[in-house]
Write an enzyme that holds these catalytic residues in place. Structure first.
Site, PDB file in Angstrom:
ATOM      1  N   ASP A 181      -2.386  -0.560  10.219  1.00  0.00           N
ATOM      2  CA  ASP A 181      -2.878  -0.511   8.843  1.00  0.00           C
ATOM      3  C   ASP A 181      -3.360  -1.861   8.323  1.00  0.00           C
ATOM      4  O   ASP A 181      -3.781  -1.969   7.179  1.00  0.00           O
ATOM      5  CB  ASP A 181      -1.830   0.086   7.895  1.00  0.00           C
ATOM      6  CG  ASP A 181      -0.436  -0.467   8.117  1.00  0.00           C
ATOM      7  OD1 ASP A 181      -0.309  -1.498   8.798  1.00  0.00           O
ATOM      8  OD2 ASP A 181       0.524   0.135   7.612  1.00  0.00           O
TER       9      ASP A 181
ATOM     10  N   LYS B 200       0.849  -1.200   0.000  1.00  0.00           N
ATOM     11  CA  LYS B 200       0.000   0.000   0.000  1.00  0.00           C
ATOM     12  C   LYS B 200       0.877   1.239   0.000  1.00  0.00           C
ATOM     13  O   LYS B 200       2.024   1.226   0.443  1.00  0.00           O
ATOM     14  CB  LYS B 200      -0.954   0.020   1.199  1.00  0.00           C
ATOM     15  CG  LYS B 200      -0.301   0.123   2.581  1.00  0.00           C
ATOM     16  CD  LYS B 200       0.045   1.551   3.008  1.00  0.00           C
ATOM     17  CE  LYS B 200       0.786   1.560   4.347  1.00  0.00           C
ATOM     18  NZ  LYS B 200       1.792   2.630   4.427  1.00  0.00           N
TER      19      LYS B 200
END
EC number: 2.7.1.148
Length: 288
Positions: A132, A8
Protein backbone atom coordinates in the site's frame (compact mmCIF):
# COMPACT_ATOMS: atom_id res chain seq x y z
CA UNK A 1 11.60 20.08 6.76
CA UNK A 2 8.39 18.80 8.32
CA UNK A 3 5.73 16.54 6.85
CA UNK A 4 2.49 14.85 7.81
CA UNK A 5 2.65 11.08 7.33
CA UNK A 6 -1.07 10.28 7.10
CA UNK A 7 -2.88 7.10 8.00
CA UNK A 8 -5.21 5.40 5.52
CA UNK A 9 -8.45 3.49 5.79
CA UNK A 10 -9.69 0.64 3.63
CA UNK A 11 -13.30 1.70 3.07
CA UNK A 12 -13.86 -1.75 1.59
CA UNK A 13 -11.59 -4.71 0.86
CA UNK A 14 -12.63 -7.74 -1.14
CA UNK A 15 -10.60 -10.87 -1.72
CA UNK A 16 -11.12 -12.38 -5.17
CA UNK A 17 -9.05 -15.52 -4.63
CA UNK A 18 -5.50 -16.81 -4.42
CA UNK A 19 -3.03 -16.00 -7.21
CA UNK A 20 -0.46 -18.29 -8.80
CA UNK A 21 2.26 -16.49 -6.82
CA UNK A 22 0.41 -17.51 -3.60
CA UNK A 23 -0.64 -13.94 -2.80
CA UNK A 24 -4.31 -13.02 -2.77
CA UNK A 25 -5.99 -10.99 -5.50
CA UNK A 26 -7.84 -8.07 -3.92
CA UNK A 27 -9.71 -4.90 -4.75
CA UNK A 28 -9.83 -2.20 -2.10
CA UNK A 29 -10.74 1.45 -1.68
CA UNK A 30 -7.99 3.44 0.02
CA UNK A 31 -8.69 6.76 1.72
CA UNK A 32 -6.08 8.98 3.38
CA UNK A 33 -7.24 10.60 6.62
CA UNK A 34 -6.36 13.69 8.61
CA UNK A 35 -4.56 11.72 11.31
CA UNK A 36 -1.01 10.46 11.26
CA UNK A 37 2.61 10.72 12.27
CA UNK A 38 4.79 13.82 12.06
CA UNK A 39 8.03 13.31 10.15
CA UNK A 40 10.97 15.73 10.09
CA UNK A 41 14.06 15.54 7.86
CA UNK A 42 17.34 17.43 7.92
CA UNK A 43 20.76 17.05 6.30
CA UNK A 44 23.27 15.80 8.84
CA UNK A 45 26.83 14.61 9.36
CA UNK A 46 25.62 11.03 9.86
CA UNK A 47 22.45 9.01 9.33
CA UNK A 48 20.14 8.88 12.34
CA UNK A 49 16.53 8.11 13.23
CA UNK A 50 14.61 9.13 16.34
CA UNK A 51 11.07 7.81 16.86
CA UNK A 52 9.09 9.52 19.61
CA UNK A 53 6.50 7.26 21.32
CA UNK A 54 7.94 4.10 19.71
CA UNK A 55 11.70 3.88 20.24
CA UNK A 56 11.60 0.15 19.37
CA UNK A 57 11.15 1.26 15.74
CA UNK A 58 14.59 2.92 15.69
CA UNK A 59 16.13 0.01 13.78
CA UNK A 60 17.84 -0.50 10.40
CA UNK A 61 14.74 -2.39 9.22
CA UNK A 62 12.50 0.67 9.62
CA UNK A 63 10.64 1.40 6.37
CA UNK A 64 12.17 4.88 6.28
CA UNK A 65 15.62 3.38 5.74
CA UNK A 66 14.22 1.27 2.90
CA UNK A 67 13.15 4.51 1.23
CA UNK A 68 16.57 6.05 1.84
CA UNK A 69 18.34 3.05 0.29
CA UNK A 70 16.09 3.09 -2.80
CA UNK A 71 16.43 6.85 -3.20
CA UNK A 72 20.22 6.70 -2.95
CA UNK A 73 20.45 3.86 -5.43
CA UNK A 74 18.16 5.67 -7.87
CA UNK A 75 19.69 9.16 -7.61
CA UNK A 76 23.28 8.50 -6.56
CA UNK A 77 22.90 10.99 -3.66
CA UNK A 78 24.45 9.61 -0.47
CA UNK A 79 24.46 12.68 1.81
CA UNK A 80 23.69 11.63 5.43
CA UNK A 81 20.27 12.60 6.79
CA UNK A 82 18.59 12.81 10.17
CA UNK A 83 14.97 11.76 10.74
CA UNK A 84 12.61 12.50 13.61
CA UNK A 85 9.22 10.79 13.73
CA UNK A 86 6.50 11.63 16.25
CA UNK A 87 4.57 8.37 16.14
CA UNK A 88 0.78 8.52 16.49
CA UNK A 89 -0.31 5.66 14.21
CA UNK A 90 -0.33 2.39 16.19
CA UNK A 91 1.73 -0.53 14.87
CA UNK A 92 -0.31 -3.38 13.36
CA UNK A 93 -3.43 -1.23 13.22
CA UNK A 94 -4.37 -1.63 9.55
CA UNK A 95 -3.68 2.08 9.04
CA UNK A 96 -0.48 1.69 6.95
CA UNK A 97 1.75 3.58 9.36
CA UNK A 98 4.97 2.01 8.09
CA UNK A 99 3.94 2.36 4.45
CA UNK A 100 2.98 5.99 4.97
CA UNK A 101 6.31 6.73 6.68
CA UNK A 102 8.15 5.15 3.74
CA UNK A 103 6.19 7.13 1.14
CA UNK A 104 6.53 10.37 3.08
CA UNK A 105 10.28 9.76 3.41
CA UNK A 106 10.61 9.37 -0.38
CA UNK A 107 8.74 12.62 -0.94
CA UNK A 108 10.80 14.39 1.74
CA UNK A 109 14.10 13.24 0.22
CA UNK A 110 12.96 14.44 -3.20
CA UNK A 111 12.16 17.83 -1.67
CA UNK A 112 15.26 18.37 0.42
CA UNK A 113 17.66 17.35 -2.36
CA UNK A 114 15.57 19.00 -5.12
CA UNK A 115 15.91 15.92 -7.35
CA UNK A 116 12.67 16.59 -9.22
CA UNK A 117 11.44 12.99 -9.23
CA UNK A 118 7.92 12.63 -10.60
CA UNK A 119 5.10 10.98 -8.68
CA UNK A 120 5.34 8.10 -11.14
CA UNK A 121 9.04 7.60 -10.37
CA UNK A 122 8.42 7.72 -6.63
CA UNK A 123 5.42 5.40 -6.97
CA UNK A 124 7.63 2.91 -8.82
CA UNK A 125 10.16 3.03 -5.99
CA UNK A 126 7.36 2.71 -3.43
CA UNK A 127 6.15 -0.53 -5.03
CA UNK A 128 9.44 -2.09 -3.89
CA UNK A 129 8.67 -1.27 -0.24
CA UNK A 130 5.09 -2.35 0.49
CA UNK A 131 1.75 -3.18 -1.09
CA UNK A 132 0.00 0.00 0.00
CA UNK A 133 3.02 2.34 -0.10
CA UNK A 134 2.33 3.47 -3.72
CA UNK A 135 -1.16 4.64 -2.70
CA UNK A 136 0.22 7.69 -0.92
CA UNK A 137 1.38 9.15 -4.24
CA UNK A 138 -2.26 9.41 -5.35
CA UNK A 139 -4.54 12.32 -4.42
CA UNK A 140 -5.53 10.48 -1.24
CA UNK A 141 -8.39 8.45 -2.71
CA UNK A 142 -7.78 5.40 -4.89
CA UNK A 143 -8.63 1.84 -5.71
CA UNK A 144 -5.95 -0.76 -5.07
CA UNK A 145 -6.02 -3.87 -7.26
CA UNK A 146 -3.86 -6.97 -7.86
CA UNK A 147 -2.19 -7.39 -4.45
CA UNK A 148 -3.24 -3.83 -3.57
CA UNK A 149 -0.14 -2.20 -5.07
CA UNK A 150 -1.64 -1.26 -8.43
CA UNK A 151 -3.28 2.12 -7.93
CA UNK A 152 -6.25 3.59 -9.78
CA UNK A 153 -6.65 7.20 -8.68
CA UNK A 154 -10.13 8.46 -7.83
CA UNK A 155 -10.86 12.12 -8.41
CA UNK A 156 -14.16 12.37 -6.57
CA UNK A 157 -13.96 13.62 -3.01
CA UNK A 158 -15.90 12.08 -0.14
CA UNK A 159 -17.74 14.07 2.51
CA UNK A 160 -17.45 11.52 5.28
CA UNK A 161 -16.37 11.52 8.89
CA UNK A 162 -14.61 8.63 10.58
CA UNK A 163 -14.34 7.57 14.20
CA UNK A 164 -11.32 5.34 14.88
CA UNK A 165 -11.07 2.65 17.55
CA UNK A 166 -7.58 1.32 18.20
CA UNK A 167 -6.56 -1.94 19.87
CA UNK A 168 -3.71 -2.48 22.30
CA UNK A 169 -2.62 -5.49 20.21
CA UNK A 170 -2.01 -5.38 16.47
CA UNK A 171 -2.75 -7.94 13.77
CA UNK A 172 -0.08 -9.08 11.32
CA UNK A 173 -1.33 -8.82 7.74
CA UNK A 174 0.45 -12.07 6.83
CA UNK A 175 -1.28 -13.90 9.66
CA UNK A 176 -4.71 -12.60 8.64
CA UNK A 177 -4.28 -13.71 5.02
CA UNK A 178 -2.86 -17.07 6.13
CA UNK A 179 -6.22 -18.07 7.64
CA UNK A 180 -8.41 -16.86 4.75
CA UNK A 181 -10.75 -19.62 3.57
CA UNK A 182 -12.38 -19.87 0.12
CA UNK A 183 -15.74 -19.08 1.71
CA UNK A 184 -14.35 -15.72 2.91
CA UNK A 185 -13.73 -14.53 -0.65
CA UNK A 186 -16.02 -12.43 -2.84
CA UNK A 187 -17.33 -13.13 -6.31
CA UNK A 188 -16.07 -10.82 -9.04
CA UNK A 189 -19.70 -10.43 -10.10
CA UNK A 190 -20.97 -9.49 -6.65
CA UNK A 191 -18.73 -6.83 -5.13
CA UNK A 192 -19.97 -5.06 -2.00
CA UNK A 193 -18.43 -1.64 -1.56
CA UNK A 194 -18.65 -1.52 2.23
CA UNK A 195 -17.46 -5.06 2.95
CA UNK A 196 -14.07 -6.18 4.26
CA UNK A 197 -13.47 -9.84 3.48
CA UNK A 198 -10.68 -9.93 6.07
CA UNK A 199 -13.15 -9.37 8.91
CA UNK A 200 -14.20 -13.01 9.20
CA UNK A 201 -10.66 -14.47 9.29
CA UNK A 202 -9.44 -11.73 11.64
CA UNK A 203 -12.42 -12.25 13.95
CA UNK A 204 -11.59 -15.97 14.05
CA UNK A 205 -8.16 -14.99 15.33
CA UNK A 206 -9.36 -12.15 17.55
CA UNK A 207 -12.70 -12.73 19.25
CA UNK A 208 -12.18 -9.48 21.18
CA UNK A 209 -12.40 -7.48 17.94
CA UNK A 210 -15.62 -9.24 16.95
CA UNK A 211 -17.11 -8.44 20.36
CA UNK A 212 -15.89 -4.85 20.11
CA UNK A 213 -17.63 -4.43 16.75
CA UNK A 214 -20.88 -5.76 18.23
CA UNK A 215 -20.56 -3.28 21.10
CA UNK A 216 -20.02 -0.41 18.66
CA UNK A 217 -23.01 -1.52 16.60
CA UNK A 218 -25.22 -1.30 19.69
CA UNK A 219 -23.77 2.07 20.69
CA UNK A 220 -24.29 3.60 17.23
CA UNK A 221 -27.54 1.73 16.49
CA UNK A 222 -29.74 4.83 16.22
CA UNK A 223 -27.51 6.49 13.62
CA UNK A 224 -27.11 5.71 9.87
CA UNK A 225 -23.46 4.64 10.04
CA UNK A 226 -21.22 1.88 8.71
CA UNK A 227 -18.91 0.05 11.13
CA UNK A 228 -16.02 -2.02 9.86
CA UNK A 229 -12.43 -3.16 10.11
CA UNK A 230 -9.72 -1.37 8.15
CA UNK A 231 -7.25 -3.62 6.35
CA UNK A 232 -6.37 -6.62 8.49
CA UNK A 233 -7.04 -4.60 11.64
CA UNK A 234 -6.80 -4.19 14.45
CA UNK A 235 -8.48 -0.77 14.03
CA UNK A 236 -12.27 -0.60 13.76
CA UNK A 237 -13.92 2.51 12.38
CA UNK A 238 -17.31 4.15 12.13
CA UNK A 239 -18.13 5.96 8.89
CA UNK A 240 -20.96 8.43 8.42
CA UNK A 241 -21.78 11.27 5.97
CA UNK A 242 -20.59 14.64 7.27
CA UNK A 243 -23.96 16.20 6.42
CA UNK A 244 -25.43 14.42 9.46
CA UNK A 245 -23.65 16.94 11.67
CA UNK A 246 -25.82 19.72 10.22
CA UNK A 247 -28.85 18.20 11.95
CA UNK A 248 -28.77 19.24 15.65
CA UNK A 249 -30.39 15.99 16.76
CA UNK A 250 -27.92 13.80 14.86
CA UNK A 251 -25.00 16.02 15.90
CA UNK A 252 -25.87 15.53 19.58
CA UNK A 253 -26.17 11.75 19.15
CA UNK A 254 -22.84 11.61 17.33
CA UNK A 255 -21.11 13.63 20.04
CA UNK A 256 -22.58 11.37 22.70
CA UNK A 257 -21.50 8.19 20.88
CA UNK A 258 -17.96 9.48 20.31
CA UNK A 259 -17.64 10.53 23.95
CA UNK A 260 -19.02 7.28 25.39
CA UNK A 261 -16.95 5.09 23.09
CA UNK A 262 -13.65 6.96 23.39
CA UNK A 263 -13.17 7.06 19.62
CA UNK A 264 -10.97 9.43 17.62
CA UNK A 265 -12.95 11.61 15.19
CA UNK A 266 -11.24 12.45 11.90
CA UNK A 267 -11.92 13.27 8.24
CA UNK A 268 -10.69 12.41 4.74
CA UNK A 269 -7.69 14.31 3.44
CA UNK A 270 -6.60 15.01 -0.12
CA UNK A 271 -3.23 15.70 -1.65
CA UNK A 272 -2.36 18.31 -4.23
CA UNK A 273 -0.17 16.55 -6.85
CA UNK A 274 2.45 19.30 -6.50
CA UNK A 275 2.66 19.05 -2.71
CA UNK A 276 2.21 16.61 0.16
CA UNK A 277 -0.63 15.94 2.59
CA UNK A 278 -1.02 18.63 5.23
CA UNK A 279 -3.26 19.39 8.18
CA UNK A 280 -0.55 21.19 10.15
CA UNK A 281 1.18 24.47 9.50
CA UNK A 282 4.96 24.40 9.08
CA UNK A 283 5.36 26.42 12.29
CA UNK A 284 3.12 24.06 14.25
CA UNK A 285 5.12 21.05 13.12
CA UNK A 286 8.40 22.78 13.90
CA UNK A 287 7.22 23.40 17.46
CA UNK A 288 6.63 19.70 18.20
Amino acid sequence: MHFLSPAKLNLFLQILGRREDDFHEIVTRYQAIAFGDQLSLSISSRDSLQVINACHLETPSNSIWKSVALFRRYTGITTPVSWRVVKQIPVGAGLAGGSSNAATALFALNQIFKTGLSDEEMRSLAEQIGMDTPFFFSTGAALGVARGEKIIALEESVSDRYVLYFSSEGVLTSRAFAVVQPSDCSSRKNLEYTQNDLEKPVFRLRLDLKEKKHWLESLWAELPVHIGLTGSGATLFVRYPEILEEDPSYAAQIQRAVTLSGGLLTSPIRRDPTAWYSIYSESALAAT
